[in-house]
Design a protein around this motif. Structure first.
Motif, PDB file in Angstrom:
ATOM      1  N   ASN A 116      63.477  89.981 -29.371  1.00 47.87           N
ATOM      2  CA  ASN A 116      64.646  89.914 -30.250  1.00 47.87           C
ATOM      3  C   ASN A 116      64.757  91.126 -31.180  1.00 47.87           C
ATOM      4  OD1 ASN A 116      66.771  88.382 -31.914  1.00 47.87           O
ATOM      5  ND2 ASN A 116      65.143  88.719 -33.427  1.00 47.87           N
TER       6      ASN A 116
ATOM      7  N   SER B 170      70.077  90.485 -25.808  1.00 48.91           N
ATOM      8  CA  SER B 170      70.939  91.638 -25.568  1.00 48.91           C
ATOM      9  C   SER B 170      72.151  91.516 -26.485  1.00 48.91           C
ATOM     10  CB  SER B 170      71.334  91.672 -24.096  1.00 48.91           C
ATOM     11  OG  SER B 170      72.163  92.764 -23.853  1.00 48.91           O
TER      12      SER B 170
ATOM     13  N   VAL C 183      77.133  87.426 -34.869  1.00 46.74           N
ATOM     14  CA  VAL C 183      76.352  86.395 -35.552  1.00 46.74           C
ATOM     15  C   VAL C 183      76.058  86.896 -36.961  1.00 46.74           C
ATOM     16  CG1 VAL C 183      74.175  85.093 -35.523  1.00 46.74           C
ATOM     17  CG2 VAL C 183      75.265  85.726 -33.353  1.00 46.74           C
TER      18      VAL C 183
ATOM     19  N   GLY D 138      77.769  87.341 -29.278  1.00 44.97           N
ATOM     20  CA  GLY D 138      78.913  88.118 -29.775  1.00 44.97           C
ATOM     21  C   GLY D 138      78.560  88.533 -31.197  1.00 44.97           C
TER      22      GLY D 138
ATOM     23  N   SER E 105      74.088  87.976 -39.930  1.00 42.72           N
ATOM     24  CA  SER E 105      72.698  88.424 -40.121  1.00 42.72           C
ATOM     25  C   SER E 105      72.706  89.693 -40.959  1.00 42.72           C
ATOM     26  CB  SER E 105      72.033  88.715 -38.764  1.00 42.72           C
ATOM     27  OG  SER E 105      72.523  89.934 -38.245  1.00 42.72           O
TER      28      SER E 105
ATOM     29  N   TYR F   7      73.545 101.969 -29.802  1.00 41.55           N
ATOM     30  CA  TYR F   7      73.332 100.512 -29.782  1.00 41.55           C
ATOM     31  C   TYR F   7      73.906  99.909 -28.503  1.00 41.55           C
ATOM     32  CZ  TYR F   7      73.389  95.594 -31.078  1.00 41.55           C
ATOM     33  OH  TYR F   7      73.204  94.232 -31.078  1.00 41.55           O
TER      34      TYR F   7
ATOM     35  N   ILE G 128      68.707  86.147 -36.487  1.00 40.55           N
ATOM     36  CA  ILE G 128      68.606  85.293 -35.300  1.00 40.55           C
ATOM     37  C   ILE G 128      67.146  84.914 -35.009  1.00 40.55           C
ATOM     38  CG2 ILE G 128      68.944  85.284 -32.793  1.00 40.55           C
ATOM     39  CD1 ILE G 128      71.427  87.106 -33.262  1.00 40.55           C
TER      40      ILE G 128
ATOM     41  N   LYS H 135      71.798  98.171 -25.304  1.00 40.25           N
ATOM     42  CA  LYS H 135      71.950  96.800 -24.810  1.00 40.25           C
ATOM     43  C   LYS H 135      72.371  96.796 -23.338  1.00 40.25           C
ATOM     44  CE  LYS H 135      70.721  94.779 -28.603  1.00 40.25           C
ATOM     45  NZ  LYS H 135      69.445  94.037 -28.673  1.00 40.25           N
TER      46      LYS H 135
ATOM     47  N   THR I 264      61.602  87.978 -38.636  1.00 41.62           N
ATOM     48  CA  THR I 264      61.578  88.016 -40.103  1.00 41.62           C
ATOM     49  C   THR I 264      62.956  87.804 -40.730  1.00 41.62           C
ATOM     50  OG1 THR I 264      61.715  90.401 -39.912  1.00 41.62           O
ATOM     51  CG2 THR I 264      59.525  89.470 -40.330  1.00 41.62           C
ATOM     52  N   SER I 265      64.016  87.896 -39.937  1.00 44.74           N
ATOM     53  CA  SER I 265      65.358  87.670 -40.490  1.00 44.74           C
ATOM     54  C   SER I 265      66.307  87.277 -39.366  1.00 44.74           C
ATOM     55  CB  SER I 265      65.874  88.934 -41.211  1.00 44.74           C
ATOM     56  OG  SER I 265      65.957  90.014 -40.302  1.00 44.74           O
TER      57      SER I 265
ATOM     58  N   ARG J 131      57.848  93.591 -39.109  1.00 43.11           N
ATOM     59  CA  ARG J 131      57.151  94.542 -39.995  1.00 43.11           C
ATOM     60  C   ARG J 131      57.050  94.000 -41.409  1.00 43.11           C
ATOM     61  NH1 ARG J 131      61.231  99.178 -39.297  1.00 43.11           N
ATOM     62  NH2 ARG J 131      62.439  97.263 -39.461  1.00 43.11           N
ATOM     63  N   ARG J 132      57.993  93.137 -41.825  1.00 45.26           N
ATOM     64  CA  ARG J 132      57.998  92.650 -43.214  1.00 45.26           C
ATOM     65  C   ARG J 132      57.040  91.468 -43.349  1.00 45.26           C
ATOM     66  NH1 ARG J 132      64.412  92.442 -43.711  1.00 45.26           N
ATOM     67  NH2 ARG J 132      64.119  92.039 -41.500  1.00 45.26           N
TER      68      ARG J 132
ATOM     69  N   ASP K  17      55.119  96.622 -35.371  1.00 43.55           N
ATOM     70  CA  ASP K  17      56.205  97.604 -35.358  1.00 43.55           C
ATOM     71  C   ASP K  17      56.344  98.039 -33.902  1.00 43.55           C
ATOM     72  OD1 ASP K  17      57.902  99.741 -35.468  1.00 43.55           O
ATOM     73  OD2 ASP K  17      56.951 100.681 -37.203  1.00 43.55           O
ATOM     74  N   VAL K  18      57.411  97.619 -33.255  1.00 44.60           N
ATOM     75  CA  VAL K  18      57.512  97.812 -31.793  1.00 44.60           C
ATOM     76  C   VAL K  18      57.594  99.276 -31.373  1.00 44.60           C
ATOM     77  CG1 VAL K  18      58.547  95.530 -31.411  1.00 44.60           C
ATOM     78  CG2 VAL K  18      60.043  97.527 -31.688  1.00 44.60           C
TER      79      VAL K  18
HETATM   80  N1  LIG Z   1      74.024  89.738 -35.400  1.00 37.60           N
HETATM   81  C1  LIG Z   1      74.791  89.959 -34.341  1.00 37.60           C
HETATM   82  O1  LIG Z   1      76.029  89.863 -34.422  1.00 37.60           O
HETATM   83  C2  LIG Z   1      74.160  90.307 -33.017  1.00 37.60           C
HETATM   84  C3  LIG Z   1      74.996  90.326 -31.891  1.00 37.60           C
HETATM   85  C4  LIG Z   1      74.457  90.621 -30.657  1.00 37.60           C
HETATM   86  C5  LIG Z   1      73.111  90.879 -30.545  1.00 37.60           C
HETATM   87  N2  LIG Z   1      72.300  90.864 -31.650  1.00 37.60           N
HETATM   88  C6  LIG Z   1      70.892  91.167 -31.452  1.00 37.60           C
HETATM   89  O2  LIG Z   1      70.094  90.128 -32.006  1.00 37.60           O
HETATM   90  C7  LIG Z   1      68.826  90.656 -32.376  1.00 37.60           C
HETATM   91  C8  LIG Z   1      68.502  90.206 -33.789  1.00 37.60           C
HETATM   92  O3  LIG Z   1      69.397  90.818 -34.691  1.00 37.60           O
HETATM   93  P1  LIG Z   1      69.935  90.141 -36.027  1.00 37.60           P
HETATM   94  O4  LIG Z   1      71.384  90.160 -35.970  1.00 37.60           O
HETATM   95  O5  LIG Z   1      69.233  88.861 -36.271  1.00 37.60           O
HETATM   96  O6  LIG Z   1      69.518  91.271 -37.087  1.00 37.60           O
HETATM   97  P2  LIG Z   1      68.399  91.351 -38.210  1.00 37.60           P
HETATM   98  O7  LIG Z   1      68.511  90.228 -39.163  1.00 37.60           O
HETATM   99  O8  LIG Z   1      68.504  92.739 -38.734  1.00 37.60           O
HETATM  100  O9  LIG Z   1      67.008  91.162 -37.424  1.00 37.60           O
HETATM  101  C9  LIG Z   1      66.373  92.205 -36.739  1.00 37.60           C
HETATM  102  C10 LIG Z   1      64.930  91.816 -36.457  1.00 37.60           C
HETATM  103  O10 LIG Z   1      64.333  92.899 -35.707  1.00 37.60           O
HETATM  104  C11 LIG Z   1      63.127  93.268 -36.325  1.00 37.60           C
HETATM  105  N3  LIG Z   1      62.851  94.692 -36.153  1.00 37.60           N
HETATM  106  C12 LIG Z   1      63.668  95.749 -36.422  1.00 37.60           C
HETATM  107  N4  LIG Z   1      63.009  96.914 -36.204  1.00 37.60           N
HETATM  108  C13 LIG Z   1      61.759  96.570 -35.786  1.00 37.60           C
HETATM  109  C14 LIG Z   1      60.614  97.309 -35.412  1.00 37.60           C
HETATM  110  N5  LIG Z   1      60.580  98.659 -35.436  1.00 37.60           N
HETATM  111  N6  LIG Z   1      59.500  96.639 -35.039  1.00 37.60           N
HETATM  112  C15 LIG Z   1      59.491  95.290 -35.037  1.00 37.60           C
HETATM  113  N7  LIG Z   1      60.533  94.518 -35.373  1.00 37.60           N
HETATM  114  C16 LIG Z   1      61.658  95.165 -35.753  1.00 37.60           C
HETATM  115  C17 LIG Z   1      63.315  92.929 -37.795  1.00 37.60           C
HETATM  116  O11 LIG Z   1      62.036  92.718 -38.398  1.00 37.60           O
HETATM  117  P3  LIG Z   1      61.346  93.731 -39.457  1.00 37.60           P
HETATM  118  O12 LIG Z   1      62.434  94.509 -40.121  1.00 37.60           O
HETATM  119  O13 LIG Z   1      60.591  92.824 -40.381  1.00 37.60           O
HETATM  120  O14 LIG Z   1      60.437  94.559 -38.627  1.00 37.60           O
HETATM  121  C18 LIG Z   1      64.104  91.633 -37.715  1.00 37.60           C
HETATM  122  O15 LIG Z   1      63.227  90.538 -37.587  1.00 37.60           O
HETATM  123  C19 LIG Z   1      68.915  92.166 -32.195  1.00 37.60           C
HETATM  124  O16 LIG Z   1      68.334  92.545 -30.975  1.00 37.60           O
HETATM  125  C20 LIG Z   1      70.420  92.414 -32.159  1.00 37.60           C
HETATM  126  O17 LIG Z   1      70.734  93.578 -31.463  1.00 37.60           O
HETATM  127  C21 LIG Z   1      72.806  90.580 -32.871  1.00 37.60           C
END
Ligand SMILES: NC(=O)c1ccc[n+]([C@@H]2O[C@H](COP(=O)([O-])OP(=O)(O)OC[C@H]3O[C@@H](n4cnc5c(N)ncnc54)[C@H](OP(=O)(O)O)[C@@H]3O)[C@@H](O)[C@H]2O)c1
Length: 241
Positions: A83, A133, A182, A180, A184, A147, A14, A151, A11-12, A34-35, A56-57
């Motif tokens: 993800n 991860s 990203v 690293g 978001s 967090y 990555i 991971k 939903t948002s 969830r959104r 909702d996981v």
């Molecule tokens: N951004 C970075 O710098 C970065 C770096 C390393 C790793 N990551 C990893 O990349 C992944 C994506 O993160 P992002 O940065 O893209 O952040 P984000 O925009 O906040 O995306 C998080 C996603 O996880 C979903 N989510 C959260 N809680 C949930 C739940 N209870 N049930 C189902 N879905 C759920 C959200 O969907 P809903 O809220 O709609 O449920 C959303 O689609 C994560 O695993 C994060 O740890 C990110």
């Protein structure tokens, strides 16, 4: 036949960018989150080869039923991208409840879907599990304790499943993706970030890693250096930070 890929947490950030990138490459995409309004937007934008499902996981049994339903709607599942993730970095909600929420989503939610998918792929004879991860999983960090630990779990858990896949008669691949920083919602207003990658660029590299069935991929590649360094730093140094 076009490959069918489920992205959990699309939903948002990555996940959403990856859904768009893989759709562009011709995949049948199943998107969850969830959104629901965000899922509907994605359906409107992509028009065809897109299926969506509320999920909702944290709700472990419901999640499995919902994944099953999504898989039926898609006519099967060849790849699953795990993800969905949360972080409580610098959030007001720190403490026991906040820690446990990260554990519920990033560990229990992750293990629930990985374990189910592996069994499914063994039964159907093929499949690919992709776990998102983080480089953060390579060390403990006092500002984001659950967090980084979650991971770290993902890294070791997937390594174990990769070994298990080697001993399976089925053709199963397991990929660990280590981004690293990203852009978001998760990293909004986060200070001190460097080498920050645009979401769509990160998605392109993740899609490439999926198509090459890489065991491990750093996003972007230069983060491999940080990963290497993190493993070299002795524990007594980490313990004094
Ligand atoms: N951004 C970075 O710098 C970065 C770096 C390393 C790793 N990551 C990893 O990349 C992944 C994506 O993160 P992002 O940065 O893209 O952040 P984000 O925009 O906040 O995306 C998080 C996603 O996880 C979903 N989510 C959260 N809680 C949930 C739940 N209870 N049930 C189902 N879905 C759920 C959200 O969907 P809903 O809220 O709609 O449920 C959303 O689609 C994560 O695993 C994060 O740890 C990110």
């Amino acid at each position: 036949m076009k490959k069918r890929i489920v992205i959990v947490g699309a939903t948002s950030g990555i996940g959403r960018a990856l859904a768009i990138e893989l759709h562009k490459r011709g995949y049948v995409v199943g998107a969850t989150g969830r959104r629901v309004e965000r899922l509907q937007e994605l359906e409107h934008q992509l028009e065809s080869r897109i299926h969506t499902q509320f999920m909702d996981v944290v709700e472990l049994d419901d999640t499995i039923n919902q994944l099953h339903q999504l898989k039926e709607n898609m006519g099967g599942m060849d790849i699953i991208v795990l993800n969905a993730g949360v972080s409580n970095y610098q959030k007001e909600s720190v403490g026991r409840e906040a820690d446990l929420h990260v554990v519920d989503v990033n560990i229990r939610g992750f293990a629930n879907l990985t374990s189910y998918s592996f069994n499914l792929f063994e039964e159907q004879g093929h499949g690919h599990i992709v776990g998102i991860s983080s480089v953060a999983g390579l060390f403990g960090w006092g500002l984001n304790i659950p967090y980084n630990a979650s991971k770290s779990f993902v890294n070791t858990y997937l390594q174990g499943y990769r070994q298990k896949a080697n001993h399976s008669d089925a053709d199963i691949s397991v990929s660990t993706i280590l981004p690293g920083f990203v852009e978001s919602e998760m990293t909004e207003n986060k200070k001190g970030m460097f080498w920050v990658q645009k979401t769509d660029k990160a998605a392109t590299q993740i899609a490439d890693a999926i198509e090459q069935t890489k065991n491990e991929a750093y996003i972007t590649k230069r983060w491999r250096f940080v990963g290497w360094l993190a493993k070299l730093i002795p524990n007594w140094v980490w313990n004094r930070m």
